[in-house]
Write an enzyme that holds these catalytic residues in place. Structure first.
Site, PDB file in Angstrom:
ATOM      1  N   SER A  41       0.796  -1.157  -0.006  1.00  0.00           N
ATOM      2  CA  SER A  41      -0.150   0.125   0.057  1.00  0.00           C
ATOM      3  C   SER A  41       0.775   1.114  -0.052  1.00  0.00           C
ATOM      4  O   SER A  41       2.033   1.229   0.466  1.00  0.00           O
ATOM      5  CB  SER A  41      -0.984   0.000   1.119  1.00  0.00           C
TER       6      SER A  41
HETATM    7  N1  SAM Z   1      -0.801  -4.515   3.907  1.00  0.00           N
HETATM    8  C1  SAM Z   1      -0.084  -5.052   2.911  1.00  0.00           C
HETATM    9  C2  SAM Z   1       1.269  -4.446   2.705  1.00  0.00           C
HETATM   10  O1  SAM Z   1       1.793  -3.579   3.552  1.00  0.00           O
HETATM   11  O2  SAM Z   1       1.903  -5.119   1.906  1.00  0.00           O
HETATM   12  C3  SAM Z   1      -0.867  -4.658   1.666  1.00  0.00           C
HETATM   13  C4  SAM Z   1      -1.792  -5.514   1.124  1.00  0.00           C
HETATM   14  S1  SAM Z   1      -2.419  -5.598  -0.213  1.00  0.00           S
HETATM   15  C5  SAM Z   1      -3.026  -4.131  -0.772  1.00  0.00           C
HETATM   16  C6  SAM Z   1      -4.066  -6.666  -0.150  1.00  0.00           C
HETATM   17  C7  SAM Z   1      -3.797  -7.930   0.228  1.00  0.00           C
HETATM   18  O3  SAM Z   1      -4.735  -8.610   0.721  1.00  0.00           O
HETATM   19  C8  SAM Z   1      -3.107  -8.904  -0.714  1.00  0.00           C
HETATM   20  O4  SAM Z   1      -2.053  -9.519  -0.464  1.00  0.00           O
HETATM   21  C9  SAM Z   1      -4.161  -9.943  -0.963  1.00  0.00           C
HETATM   22  O5  SAM Z   1      -3.851 -11.115  -1.285  1.00  0.00           O
HETATM   23  C10 SAM Z   1      -4.838  -9.979   0.676  1.00  0.00           C
HETATM   24  N2  SAM Z   1      -6.296 -10.098   0.321  1.00  0.00           N
HETATM   25  C11 SAM Z   1      -7.282 -10.103  -0.440  1.00  0.00           C
HETATM   26  N3  SAM Z   1      -8.457 -10.884   0.096  1.00  0.00           N
HETATM   27  C12 SAM Z   1      -8.041 -11.578   1.441  1.00  0.00           C
HETATM   28  C13 SAM Z   1      -8.689 -12.159   2.286  1.00  0.00           C
HETATM   29  N4  SAM Z   1     -10.101 -12.596   2.103  1.00  0.00           N
HETATM   30  N5  SAM Z   1      -8.068 -12.628   3.241  1.00  0.00           N
HETATM   31  C14 SAM Z   1      -6.671 -12.424   3.618  1.00  0.00           C
HETATM   32  N6  SAM Z   1      -6.193 -11.761   2.563  1.00  0.00           N
HETATM   33  C15 SAM Z   1      -6.506 -11.236   1.457  1.00  0.00           C
END
Ligand code: SAM
Length: 204
Positions: free
Chosen positions: A52
């Site tokens: 992010s």
């Molecule tokens: N906080 C993270 C970072 O600092 O790198 C950024 C995360 S990215 C914007 C969103 C993440 O949410 C992705 O890695 C995606 O695979 C995960 N994601 C999507 N749906 C999800 C779910 N139902 N449960 C867990 N993770 C999920």
């Protein structure tokens, strides 16, 4: 990055700013895009996902109002960078990622950096981590169509939940602050996150 992109836009929490100055963000980004680690936008981390934007990490963390004894739930481990910020400020972090390759890489990075107060899970985080509830803070780092009811149920009192809520393309950052007076829902500003895929998220 912190002075220009975060402090200047109004983030004031000294603990958040100090943590983000200290954590080596480039360590969380694959070699190919490392030179973009401190830029003012999301950066690819593989598997079609992103780390992010630094400002979003700062604002969402500030809104959680964490303290040394906080227990935090994070949905969407991704690169592990947000996890590192949370683990620097709180006592314990429970982080869930649906993609095993991302969870494994984040765990390796965080362990190498010395974090020992994080618990990891690979599954659909939209239903939370009920056995470990209640949490003082819950942060969802992927976009959901509505605030997942399971997460609201796992929020402590007092507690704060922060999540991007809206369509796949565009969302509002929403917080729910719980206190003895009840829950207060606040809509902050527009944002754009990758989708939360799961039972209380979007279909795959
Ligand atoms: N906080 C993270 C970072 O600092 O790198 C950024 C995360 S990215 C914007 C969103 C993440 O949410 C992705 O890695 C995606 O695979 C995960 N994601 C999507 N749906 C999800 C779910 N139902 N449960 C867990 N993770 C999920």
């Amino acid at each position: 990055m912190v002075t220009r992109q975060i402090e200047r836009r109004g983030v004031r929490d000294a603990a958040v700013l100090t943590a983000m100055r200290a954590i080596p963000r480039h360590e969380f980004i694959p070699e190919r895009d490392r030179h973009r680690a401190y830029e003012d936008h999301p950066v690819p981390i593989g598997s079609d996902q992103t780390i992010s934007q630094p400002y979003m990490v700062a604002v969402m963390t500030e809104r959680l109002r964490l303290h040394r004894k906080s227990r935090v739930l994070e949905i969407g481990t991704g690169s592990g960078y947000q996890t590192a910020v949370l683990a620097t400020l709180a006592a314990e972090v429970f982080t869930i990622e649906r993609l095993p390759e991302l969870s494994a890489r984040a765990r390796m990075t965080l362990t190498a950096l010395g974090y020992d107060n994080i618990r990891y899970r690979v599954e659909d985080g939209s239903v939370g981590w009920p056995e470990a509830a209640p949490f003082d803070g819950i942060i969802v780092t992927a976009a959901a169509p509505r605030v997942p009811a399971a997460l609201v149920a796992q929020l402590g009192d007092p507690g704060v939940l922060a999540a991007p809520i809206g369509s796949r393309g565009s969302q509002d950052l929403v917080t729910i602050s719980r206190s003895e007076d009840g829950d207060v829902t606040t809509t902050h500003f527009r944002c754009s996150f990758v989708p939360l895929i799961g039972v209380e998220g979007f279909p795959d």
